[in-house]
Design a protein around this motif. Structure first.
Motif, PDB file in Angstrom:
ATOM      1  N   HIS A  51     113.040  99.337  73.468  1.00 12.32           N
ATOM      2  CA  HIS A  51     112.262 100.382  72.794  1.00 12.32           C
ATOM      3  C   HIS A  51     112.300 100.257  71.271  1.00 12.32           C
ATOM      4  O   HIS A  51     111.475 100.854  70.585  1.00 12.32           O
ATOM      5  N   ILE A  52     113.257  99.481  70.761  1.00 20.22           N
ATOM      6  CA  ILE A  52     113.284  99.220  69.313  1.00 20.22           C
ATOM      7  C   ILE A  52     112.991  97.741  69.040  1.00 20.22           C
ATOM      8  O   ILE A  52     113.230  97.250  67.944  1.00 20.22           O
ATOM      9  N   GLY A  53     112.495  97.038  70.061  1.00 20.52           N
ATOM     10  CA  GLY A  53     112.106  95.637  69.891  1.00 20.52           C
ATOM     11  C   GLY A  53     113.235  94.642  70.018  1.00 20.52           C
ATOM     12  O   GLY A  53     113.051  93.465  69.711  1.00 20.52           O
ATOM     13  N   VAL A  54     114.403  95.063  70.482  1.00 21.24           N
ATOM     14  CA  VAL A  54     115.545  94.167  70.688  1.00 21.24           C
ATOM     15  C   VAL A  54     115.610  93.860  72.180  1.00 21.24           C
ATOM     16  O   VAL A  54     115.845  94.749  72.997  1.00 21.24           O
ATOM     17  N   LEU A  55     115.396  92.605  72.540  1.00 18.94           N
ATOM     18  CA  LEU A  55     115.239  92.244  73.947  1.00 18.94           C
ATOM     19  C   LEU A  55     116.578  91.892  74.598  1.00 18.94           C
ATOM     20  O   LEU A  55     116.819  90.761  75.029  1.00 18.94           O
ATOM     21  N   LEU A  56     117.449  92.887  74.678  1.00 22.76           N
ATOM     22  CA  LEU A  56     118.756  92.775  75.336  1.00 22.76           C
ATOM     23  C   LEU A  56     118.874  93.853  76.405  1.00 22.76           C
ATOM     24  O   LEU A  56     118.316  94.941  76.265  1.00 22.76           O
ATOM     25  N   ARG A  57     119.663  93.574  77.445  1.00 16.80           N
ATOM     26  CA  ARG A  57     119.823  94.495  78.583  1.00 16.80           C
ATOM     27  C   ARG A  57     120.854  95.573  78.241  1.00 16.80           C
ATOM     28  O   ARG A  57     122.004  95.508  78.660  1.00 16.80           O
ATOM     29  N   LEU A  58     120.419  96.556  77.485  1.00 21.87           N
ATOM     30  CA  LEU A  58     121.274  97.644  77.023  1.00 21.87           C
ATOM     31  C   LEU A  58     120.535  98.965  77.211  1.00 21.87           C
ATOM     32  O   LEU A  58     119.391  99.109  76.764  1.00 21.87           O
ATOM     33  N   VAL A  59     121.208  99.925  77.884  1.00 27.35           N
ATOM     34  CA  VAL A  59     120.634 101.245  78.165  1.00 27.35           C
ATOM     35  C   VAL A  59     121.597 102.312  77.676  1.00 27.35           C
ATOM     36  O   VAL A  59     122.811 102.201  77.872  1.00 27.35           O
ATOM     37  N   VAL A  60     121.061 103.348  77.053  1.00 28.00           N
ATOM     38  CA  VAL A  60     121.839 104.536  76.706  1.00 28.00           C
ATOM     39  C   VAL A  60     121.154 105.734  77.368  1.00 28.00           C
ATOM     40  O   VAL A  60     119.940 105.909  77.230  1.00 28.00           O
ATOM     41  N   LEU A  61     121.943 106.504  78.114  1.00 33.08           N
ATOM     42  CA  LEU A  61     121.463 107.752  78.716  1.00 33.08           C
ATOM     43  C   LEU A  61     122.293 108.903  78.168  1.00 33.08           C
ATOM     44  O   LEU A  61     123.465 108.713  77.832  1.00 33.08           O
ATOM     45  N   ASP A  62     121.707 110.077  78.093  1.00 31.32           N
ATOM     46  CA  ASP A  62     122.438 111.277  77.701  1.00 31.32           C
ATOM     47  C   ASP A  62     121.997 112.407  78.620  1.00 31.32           C
ATOM     48  O   ASP A  62     120.976 113.052  78.392  1.00 31.32           O
ATOM     49  N   LEU A  63     122.775 112.601  79.695  1.00 33.74           N
ATOM     50  CA  LEU A  63     122.447 113.589  80.721  1.00 33.74           C
ATOM     51  C   LEU A  63     123.690 114.384  81.076  1.00 33.74           C
ATOM     52  O   LEU A  63     124.754 113.800  81.295  1.00 33.74           O
ATOM     53  N   PRO A  64     123.579 115.701  81.183  1.00 33.61           N
ATOM     54  CA  PRO A  64     124.746 116.497  81.571  1.00 33.61           C
ATOM     55  C   PRO A  64     125.304 116.088  82.942  1.00 33.61           C
ATOM     56  O   PRO A  64     126.508 116.130  83.163  1.00 33.61           O
ATOM     57  N   GLU A  65     124.421 115.646  83.846  1.00 29.23           N
ATOM     58  CA  GLU A  65     124.847 115.281  85.197  1.00 29.23           C
ATOM     59  C   GLU A  65     125.806 114.091  85.231  1.00 29.23           C
ATOM     60  O   GLU A  65     126.521 113.902  86.214  1.00 29.23           O
ATOM     61  N   ILE A  66     125.807 113.275  84.186  1.00 26.87           N
ATOM     62  CA  ILE A  66     126.715 112.122  84.139  1.00 26.87           C
ATOM     63  C   ILE A  66     127.772 112.286  83.039  1.00 26.87           C
ATOM     64  O   ILE A  66     128.422 111.329  82.647  1.00 26.87           O
TER      65      ILE A  66
END
Length: 164
Positions: A51-66
């Motif tokens: 999403h910022i144009g960096v083609l690496l397998r990195l995910v950030v989530l921010d959810l109360p359920e986790i």
């Protein structure tokens, strides 16, 4: 930590397959922090490096359920439930555009943390939907591709018109 510019649909980075992360040095943690700040500013609940144009397998989530903020490096779905769930989805790279997408209700994942340690985790409900959405993005599948052609075309035209 910084808020970085987002790429917007139809940027080529949103169609690209991301490379596995192999360098677990301090730069990775900085990138994860920047992704988190960028996601919160968007606002959103999930983001990938693509999403910022960096083609690496990195995910950030921010959810109360986790338990709030979580970082997933090189995530992959090991298995998914036969039970499906529909939920409204959108993207930080296509702000304001949403539509209902149907996905498996639960998934079992394998991923690494920022230190490179491997983990397995089961997610269900909204967190499972979010993770599948973000893993699709890592695989170059923008969420619109999960819609029928009619819904995709209608939503794309509406979004392009709103952008001017």
């Amino acid at each position: 930590m910084a808020v970085l510019p987002l790429v917007t649909y139809p940027h080529p980075a949103l169609k690209a397959t991301c490379a596995p992360v192999s360098d677990f040095g301090p730069g990775l943690a900085r990138l994860a922090d920047d992704l988190y700040d960028t996601m919160k500013a968007a606002p959103g609940v999930g983001i990938t490096a693509a999403h910022i144009g960096v083609l690496l397998r990195l995910v950030v989530l921010d959810l109360p359920e986790i338990g709030g903020r979580r970082t997933y490096v090189n995530p992959q779905v090991l298995s998914s439930s036969g039970e499906l769930m529909s939920h409204t989805e959108g993207s930080v790279s296509m702000p304001g555009a949403t539509e209902t997408v149907t996905r498996p209700r639960a998934v079992k994942l394998r991923y690494q943390d920022l230190d490179g340690t491997a983990h397995e985790e089961e997610l269900e409900g909204f967190p499972a939907i979010c993770m599948q959405h973000e893993i699709d993005q890592l695989d170059g599948i923008f969420w619109l591709q999960r819609l029928s052609k009619l819904k995709r075309d209608r939503l794309t035209k509406k979004w392009e018109k709103a952008r001017g």
